[in-house]
Design a protein around this motif. Structure first.
Motif, PDB file in Angstrom:
ATOM      1  N   ALA A   1     -29.057 -21.694  -2.900  1.00  0.00           N
ATOM      2  CA  ALA A   1     -28.167 -22.797  -2.529  1.00  0.00           C
ATOM      3  C   ALA A   1     -28.878 -24.004  -1.929  1.00  0.00           C
ATOM      4  CB  ALA A   1     -27.098 -22.291  -1.557  1.00  0.00           C
ATOM      5  N   THR A   2     -30.158 -23.902  -1.569  1.00  0.00           N
ATOM      6  CA  THR A   2     -30.848 -25.056  -0.975  1.00  0.00           C
ATOM      7  C   THR A   2     -31.570 -25.914  -2.002  1.00  0.00           C
ATOM      8  OG1 THR A   2     -32.841 -23.765  -0.514  1.00  0.00           O
ATOM      9  CG2 THR A   2     -31.192 -23.924   1.261  1.00  0.00           C
ATOM     10  N   GLY A   3     -31.652 -25.457  -3.246  1.00  0.00           N
ATOM     11  CA  GLY A   3     -32.338 -26.220  -4.282  1.00  0.00           C
ATOM     12  C   GLY A   3     -31.450 -27.302  -4.873  1.00  0.00           C
ATOM     13  N   ARG A   4     -32.051 -28.122  -5.736  1.00  0.00           N
ATOM     14  CA  ARG A   4     -31.298 -29.215  -6.352  1.00  0.00           C
ATOM     15  C   ARG A   4     -30.087 -28.717  -7.132  1.00  0.00           C
ATOM     16  NH1 ARG A   4     -36.533 -31.220  -7.390  1.00  0.00           N
ATOM     17  NH2 ARG A   4     -36.477 -30.205  -9.405  1.00  0.00           N
ATOM     18  N   ILE A   5     -30.288 -27.696  -7.938  1.00  0.00           N
ATOM     19  CA  ILE A   5     -29.179 -27.183  -8.745  1.00  0.00           C
ATOM     20  C   ILE A   5     -28.142 -26.502  -7.847  1.00  0.00           C
ATOM     21  CG2 ILE A   5     -28.531 -25.506 -10.523  1.00  0.00           C
ATOM     22  CD1 ILE A   5     -31.223 -26.110 -11.872  1.00  0.00           C
ATOM     23  N   GLY A   6     -28.601 -25.701  -6.902  1.00  0.00           N
ATOM     24  CA  GLY A   6     -27.668 -25.031  -5.989  1.00  0.00           C
ATOM     25  C   GLY A   6     -26.818 -26.016  -5.213  1.00  0.00           C
ATOM     26  N   LEU A   7     -27.429 -27.090  -4.736  1.00  0.00           N
ATOM     27  CA  LEU A   7     -26.667 -28.094  -3.984  1.00  0.00           C
ATOM     28  C   LEU A   7     -25.695 -28.838  -4.887  1.00  0.00           C
ATOM     29  CD1 LEU A   7     -29.412 -29.502  -1.599  1.00  0.00           C
ATOM     30  CD2 LEU A   7     -27.409 -28.135  -0.969  1.00  0.00           C
ATOM     31  N   GLU A   8     -26.096 -29.131  -6.103  1.00  0.00           N
ATOM     32  CA  GLU A   8     -25.172 -29.808  -7.032  1.00  0.00           C
ATOM     33  C   GLU A   8     -23.976 -28.911  -7.342  1.00  0.00           C
ATOM     34  OE1 GLU A   8     -23.389 -32.736  -9.040  1.00  0.00           O
ATOM     35  OE2 GLU A   8     -25.199 -32.956  -7.821  1.00  0.00           O
ATOM     36  N   ILE A   9     -24.210 -27.625  -7.477  1.00  0.00           N
ATOM     37  CA  ILE A   9     -23.107 -26.683  -7.692  1.00  0.00           C
ATOM     38  C   ILE A   9     -22.170 -26.717  -6.483  1.00  0.00           C
ATOM     39  CG2 ILE A   9     -22.517 -24.240  -7.921  1.00  0.00           C
ATOM     40  CD1 ILE A   9     -25.239 -24.021  -9.480  1.00  0.00           C
ATOM     41  N   LEU A  10     -22.742 -26.726  -5.294  1.00  0.00           N
ATOM     42  CA  LEU A  10     -21.941 -26.827  -4.067  1.00  0.00           C
ATOM     43  C   LEU A  10     -21.058 -28.067  -4.105  1.00  0.00           C
ATOM     44  CD1 LEU A  10     -21.189 -26.279  -1.057  1.00  0.00           C
ATOM     45  CD2 LEU A  10     -23.257 -27.577  -0.472  1.00  0.00           C
ATOM     46  N   TYR A  11     -21.648 -29.216  -4.412  1.00  0.00           N
ATOM     47  CA  TYR A  11     -20.891 -30.469  -4.411  1.00  0.00           C
ATOM     48  C   TYR A  11     -19.759 -30.430  -5.438  1.00  0.00           C
ATOM     49  CZ  TYR A  11     -25.113 -32.062  -1.982  1.00  0.00           C
ATOM     50  OH  TYR A  11     -26.177 -32.190  -1.137  1.00  0.00           O
ATOM     51  N   GLN A  12     -20.059 -29.911  -6.612  1.00  0.00           N
ATOM     52  CA  GLN A  12     -19.035 -29.866  -7.657  1.00  0.00           C
ATOM     53  C   GLN A  12     -17.920 -28.877  -7.301  1.00  0.00           C
ATOM     54  OE1 GLN A  12     -18.850 -32.048 -10.180  1.00  0.00           O
ATOM     55  NE2 GLN A  12     -20.675 -32.965  -9.276  1.00  0.00           N
ATOM     56  N   LEU A  13     -18.287 -27.703  -6.800  1.00  0.00           N
ATOM     57  CA  LEU A  13     -17.266 -26.717  -6.419  1.00  0.00           C
ATOM     58  C   LEU A  13     -16.410 -27.206  -5.256  1.00  0.00           C
ATOM     59  CD1 LEU A  13     -19.165 -23.308  -6.664  1.00  0.00           C
ATOM     60  CD2 LEU A  13     -17.276 -24.099  -8.100  1.00  0.00           C
ATOM     61  N   SER A  14     -17.026 -27.923  -4.328  1.00  0.00           N
ATOM     62  CA  SER A  14     -16.269 -28.388  -3.155  1.00  0.00           C
ATOM     63  C   SER A  14     -15.225 -29.429  -3.543  1.00  0.00           C
ATOM     64  CB  SER A  14     -17.213 -28.936  -2.085  1.00  0.00           C
ATOM     65  OG  SER A  14     -17.851 -30.113  -2.531  1.00  0.00           O
ATOM     66  N   LYS A  15     -15.398 -30.074  -4.700  1.00  0.00           N
ATOM     67  CA  LYS A  15     -14.430 -31.057  -5.180  1.00  0.00           C
ATOM     68  C   LYS A  15     -13.428 -30.456  -6.167  1.00  0.00           C
ATOM     69  CE  LYS A  15     -17.689 -33.900  -6.608  1.00  0.00           C
ATOM     70  NZ  LYS A  15     -18.394 -35.065  -7.165  1.00  0.00           N
ATOM     71  N   HIS A  16     -13.651 -29.204  -6.557  1.00  0.00           N
ATOM     72  CA  HIS A  16     -12.822 -28.587  -7.590  1.00  0.00           C
ATOM     73  C   HIS A  16     -11.409 -28.319  -7.084  1.00  0.00           C
ATOM     74  CE1 HIS A  16     -11.560 -25.730 -10.704  1.00  0.00           C
ATOM     75  NE2 HIS A  16     -12.437 -26.395 -11.455  1.00  0.00           N
ATOM     76  N   ASN A  17     -10.438 -28.481  -7.960  1.00  0.00           N
ATOM     77  CA  ASN A  17      -9.032 -28.290  -7.591  1.00  0.00           C
ATOM     78  C   ASN A  17      -8.722 -26.898  -7.063  1.00  0.00           C
ATOM     79  OD1 ASN A  17      -8.462 -30.893  -8.375  1.00  0.00           O
ATOM     80  ND2 ASN A  17      -7.769 -30.311 -10.426  1.00  0.00           N
ATOM     81  N   SER A  18      -9.435 -25.871  -7.523  1.00  0.00           N
ATOM     82  CA  SER A  18      -9.137 -24.500  -7.111  1.00  0.00           C
ATOM     83  C   SER A  18      -9.586 -24.190  -5.692  1.00  0.00           C
ATOM     84  CB  SER A  18      -9.773 -23.499  -8.073  1.00  0.00           C
ATOM     85  OG  SER A  18     -11.186 -23.564  -7.983  1.00  0.00           O
ATOM     86  N   LYS A  19     -10.412 -25.059  -5.096  1.00  0.00           N
ATOM     87  CA  LYS A  19     -10.896 -24.898  -3.720  1.00  0.00           C
ATOM     88  C   LYS A  19     -11.403 -23.470  -3.446  1.00  0.00           C
ATOM     89  CE  LYS A  19      -9.952 -29.078  -2.535  1.00  0.00           C
ATOM     90  NZ  LYS A  19     -10.984 -30.006  -2.876  1.00  0.00           N
ATOM     91  N   PRO A  20     -12.427 -23.037  -4.171  1.00  0.00           N
ATOM     92  CA  PRO A  20     -12.946 -21.686  -3.916  1.00  0.00           C
ATOM     93  C   PRO A  20     -13.655 -21.614  -2.563  1.00  0.00           C
ATOM     94  CG  PRO A  20     -14.417 -22.868  -5.382  1.00  0.00           C
ATOM     95  CD  PRO A  20     -13.217 -23.756  -5.165  1.00  0.00           C
ATOM     96  N   ASP A  21     -13.722 -20.421  -2.014  1.00  0.00           N
ATOM     97  CA  ASP A  21     -14.577 -20.189  -0.848  1.00  0.00           C
ATOM     98  C   ASP A  21     -16.018 -20.200  -1.364  1.00  0.00           C
ATOM     99  OD1 ASP A  21     -12.347 -19.846   0.768  1.00  0.00           O
ATOM    100  OD2 ASP A  21     -12.358 -17.666   0.537  1.00  0.00           O
ATOM    101  N   ILE A  22     -16.856 -21.031  -0.783  1.00  0.00           N
ATOM    102  CA  ILE A  22     -18.234 -21.174  -1.261  1.00  0.00           C
ATOM    103  C   ILE A  22     -19.177 -20.640  -0.196  1.00  0.00           C
ATOM    104  CG2 ILE A  22     -19.948 -22.753  -2.218  1.00  0.00           C
ATOM    105  CD1 ILE A  22     -17.604 -24.791  -2.566  1.00  0.00           C
TER     106      ILE A  22
END
Length: 157
Positions: A15-36
């Motif tokens: 989760a600290t890498g470029r791809i992991g952080l981008e996944i975090l940003y995209q999931l945090s904006k997702h309509n389903s609001k998953p627990d990340i």
């Protein structure tokens, strides 16, 4: 363990890498609001603003099936996103291959077979490798030989 969560609970390995952080940003904006949830070697690499987007941060070694199992149990994850890598370093590494074997060892256990795994990478390897002509591909392949070998091992697992 069966997931009693009605929402998706997503564990991001790397989760600290470029791809992991981008996944975090995209999931945090997702309509389903998953627990990340973050799975990281070094939690201090996360900025305070990134930390705030995670429901939890689990410290562990992505090469360890015991650490991965513990993280899944703690987070009740029903989705594991694999974003491990070696960053910009092209030195010899087995993080992807070893992580893939560790994750498979966990997910093969009956109580974890409901979990979905998503593997994300910025490099192609094995059958997904990009072909480049005019000798350039050979130079790239030589320079990235350790990275590509590790990616191929990840895909094989």
């Amino acid at each position: 363990m069966t997931n009693s969560n009605t929402n998706n609970s997503v564990l991001i390995l790397g989760a600290t890498g470029r791809i992991g952080l981008e996944i975090l940003y995209q999931l945090s904006k997702h309509n389903s609001k998953p627990d990340i949830h973050a799975f990281v070697r070094d939690p201090t690499k996360l900025s305070p603003s990134d930390r705030a987007l995670f429901k939890s941060i689990v410290k562990g070694d992505a090469r360890s099936s015991d650490d991965i199992k513990q993280a899944i149990d703690e987070t009740d994850a029903n989705v594991v996103v694999v974003a491990v890598g070696n960053g910009d370093n092209v030195a010899k590494s087995d993080i992807r291959t070893t992580n893939a074997h560790a994750l498979v060892a966990v997910l093969e256990q009956p109580q974890y077979q409901h979990i979905q795994a998503v593997v994300i990478s910025s490099n192609g390897a094995g059958p997904t490798k990009i072909k480049v002509g005019m000798g350039i591909g050979k130079m790239i392949a030589f320079h990235l030989r350790h990275v590509l070998r590790d990616h191929t091992g990840q895909e094989a697992a």
